[in-house]
Write a protein that holds these residues in place. Structure first.
Motif, short mmCIF file in Angstrom:
data_model
loop_
_atom_site.label_atom_id
_atom_site.label_comp_id
_atom_site.label_asym_id
_atom_site.label_seq_id
_atom_site.Cartn_x
_atom_site.Cartn_y
_atom_site.Cartn_z
N GLU A 1 18.66 6.81 -17.15
CA GLU A 1 17.62 6.00 -17.76
C GLU A 1 18.14 5.31 -19.01
O GLU A 1 17.61 4.29 -19.44
CB GLU A 1 16.40 6.86 -18.06
N GLU A 2 19.18 5.89 -19.61
CA GLU A 2 19.92 5.29 -20.72
C GLU A 2 21.37 5.70 -20.53
O GLU A 2 21.66 6.62 -19.78
CB GLU A 2 19.37 5.77 -22.07
N PRO A 3 22.30 5.01 -21.18
CA PRO A 3 23.71 5.40 -21.04
C PRO A 3 23.92 6.85 -21.50
O PRO A 3 23.37 7.28 -22.52
CB PRO A 3 24.44 4.43 -21.97
N LEU A 4 24.68 7.59 -20.70
CA LEU A 4 24.91 9.01 -20.97
C LEU A 4 26.38 9.36 -20.79
O LEU A 4 27.06 8.77 -19.95
CB LEU A 4 24.11 9.87 -19.99
N PRO A 5 26.85 10.37 -21.53
CA PRO A 5 28.19 10.89 -21.27
C PRO A 5 28.22 11.56 -19.88
O PRO A 5 27.20 12.04 -19.39
CB PRO A 5 28.40 11.94 -22.36
N MET A 6 29.38 11.61 -19.29
CA MET A 6 29.54 12.18 -17.95
C MET A 6 28.98 13.60 -17.88
O MET A 6 28.33 13.96 -16.89
CB MET A 6 31.01 12.20 -17.54
N ALA B 1 32.42 2.52 -23.83
CA ALA B 1 32.80 3.39 -24.94
C ALA B 1 31.56 3.72 -25.75
O ALA B 1 30.70 2.87 -25.97
CB ALA B 1 33.83 2.67 -25.81
N ASP B 2 31.47 4.99 -26.18
CA ASP B 2 30.37 5.41 -27.04
C ASP B 2 30.58 4.76 -28.40
O ASP B 2 31.64 4.91 -29.00
CB ASP B 2 30.38 6.94 -27.16
N PRO B 3 29.60 4.02 -28.92
CA PRO B 3 29.79 3.34 -30.21
C PRO B 3 30.00 4.29 -31.38
O PRO B 3 30.59 3.91 -32.39
CB PRO B 3 28.51 2.52 -30.39
N THR B 4 29.56 5.56 -31.24
CA THR B 4 29.73 6.51 -32.34
C THR B 4 31.00 7.35 -32.21
O THR B 4 31.44 7.94 -33.19
CB THR B 4 28.51 7.47 -32.43
N ASP B 5 31.58 7.39 -31.01
CA ASP B 5 32.81 8.15 -30.77
C ASP B 5 33.53 7.51 -29.60
O ASP B 5 33.24 7.79 -28.44
CB ASP B 5 32.49 9.62 -30.47
N ARG B 6 34.49 6.66 -29.88
CA ARG B 6 35.14 5.86 -28.84
C ARG B 6 35.96 6.70 -27.87
O ARG B 6 36.38 6.21 -26.84
CB ARG B 6 35.99 4.75 -29.48
N ARG B 7 36.13 7.99 -28.15
CA ARG B 7 36.82 8.87 -27.20
C ARG B 7 35.92 9.22 -26.02
O ARG B 7 36.39 9.62 -24.97
CB ARG B 7 37.27 10.16 -27.89
N ILE B 8 34.62 9.08 -26.22
CA ILE B 8 33.65 9.44 -25.19
C ILE B 8 33.26 8.21 -24.39
O ILE B 8 32.98 7.16 -24.94
CB ILE B 8 32.38 10.07 -25.83
N LYS B 9 33.27 8.37 -23.08
CA LYS B 9 32.83 7.29 -22.19
C LYS B 9 31.39 7.55 -21.77
O LYS B 9 31.06 8.64 -21.32
CB LYS B 9 33.72 7.20 -20.94
N LEU B 10 30.56 6.54 -21.92
CA LEU B 10 29.18 6.61 -21.47
C LEU B 10 29.09 5.94 -20.11
O LEU B 10 29.80 4.98 -19.83
CB LEU B 10 28.25 5.89 -22.45
N ILE B 11 28.19 6.44 -19.29
CA ILE B 11 27.93 5.83 -17.99
C ILE B 11 26.60 5.11 -18.11
O ILE B 11 25.60 5.69 -18.54
CB ILE B 11 27.86 6.90 -16.87
N ALA B 12 26.59 3.84 -17.74
CA ALA B 12 25.38 3.02 -17.84
C ALA B 12 25.17 2.27 -16.54
O ALA B 12 26.13 1.90 -15.85
CB ALA B 12 25.51 2.02 -19.00
#
Length: 135
Positions: free
Chosen positions: A44-49, A80-91
Motif C-alpha cells: 500500500e506504500e513502499p516497503l523494505p523487502m 532507494a530508501d531516502p533515509t537510508d540508501r542501503r535499504i531498498k524499498l519495493i513500490a
C-alpha cells in the motif's frame, strides 16, 4: 474423530479451499501466482523487502524471487530508501497499482472472510482457534 469434529474439520477445509481458489483465480487474471498477488496487495506504500515478507507470511529469503518476478512484469520497482540508501524499498508501479485494484475487486471472500460474523463472534472464533493452535 467424532462426527461433530469431522464436520468442523471439513468446514475449515472448505473455507481454506475457497480462500486459496479465490486468490488463484484473481492472480491468474494477471499471470501471477497467489504469493505474488499477496505481495502486490501488501504494498500500500513502499516497503523494505523484510516488511513485505512479513506481510505475505514468507521467509525473507523467498521474497526476493517473488519481487523479482513482479518487477520483470513491470508491477513493482525497487527504490532507494531516502533515509537510508542501503535499504531498498519495493513500490508498486502504475501498472502494479492497477493490478492491485483489480485483485481487490476480485477477492470478495478472501479480502474479508469473516464479514458475516459479528465482532463478538470473531473474538470467540479467534479464542477457539488459539486453543486449537496451542494444543
Amino acid at each position: 474423530m467424532d462426527a461433530l469434529s469431522a464436520e468442523v474439520v471439513a468446514l475449515l477445509g472448505r473455507i481454506t479451499d475457497r480462500y486459496i481458489r479465490e486468490y488463484e483465480t484473481a492472480a491468474a487474471r494477471h499471470g501471477i501466482t497467489p504469493q505474488q498477488a499477496k505481495a502486490l496487495l501488501a504494498l500500500e506504500e513502499p516497503l523494505p523487502m523484510r516488511r513485505v515478507a512479513e506481510r505475505v507470511g514468507v521467509e525473507p529469503s523467498n521474497i526476493t524471487g517473488i519481487v523479482d518476478r513482479l518487477q520483470t512484469r513491470g508491477l513493482v520497482e525497487r527504490q532507494a530508501d531516502p533515509t537510508d540508501r542501503r535499504i531498498k524499498l519495493i513500490a508498486t508501479t502504475d501498472a502494479g497499482k492497477s493490478a492491485a485494484a483489480d485483485l481487490r475487486g476480485h477477492l470478495r471472500f478472501a479480502s474479508d472472510p469473516l464479514v458475516a460474523l459479528t465482532e463478538p463472534q470473531r473474538r470467540a472464533l479467534r479464542d477457539l482457534l488459539h486453543l486449537m493452535a496451542e494444543s
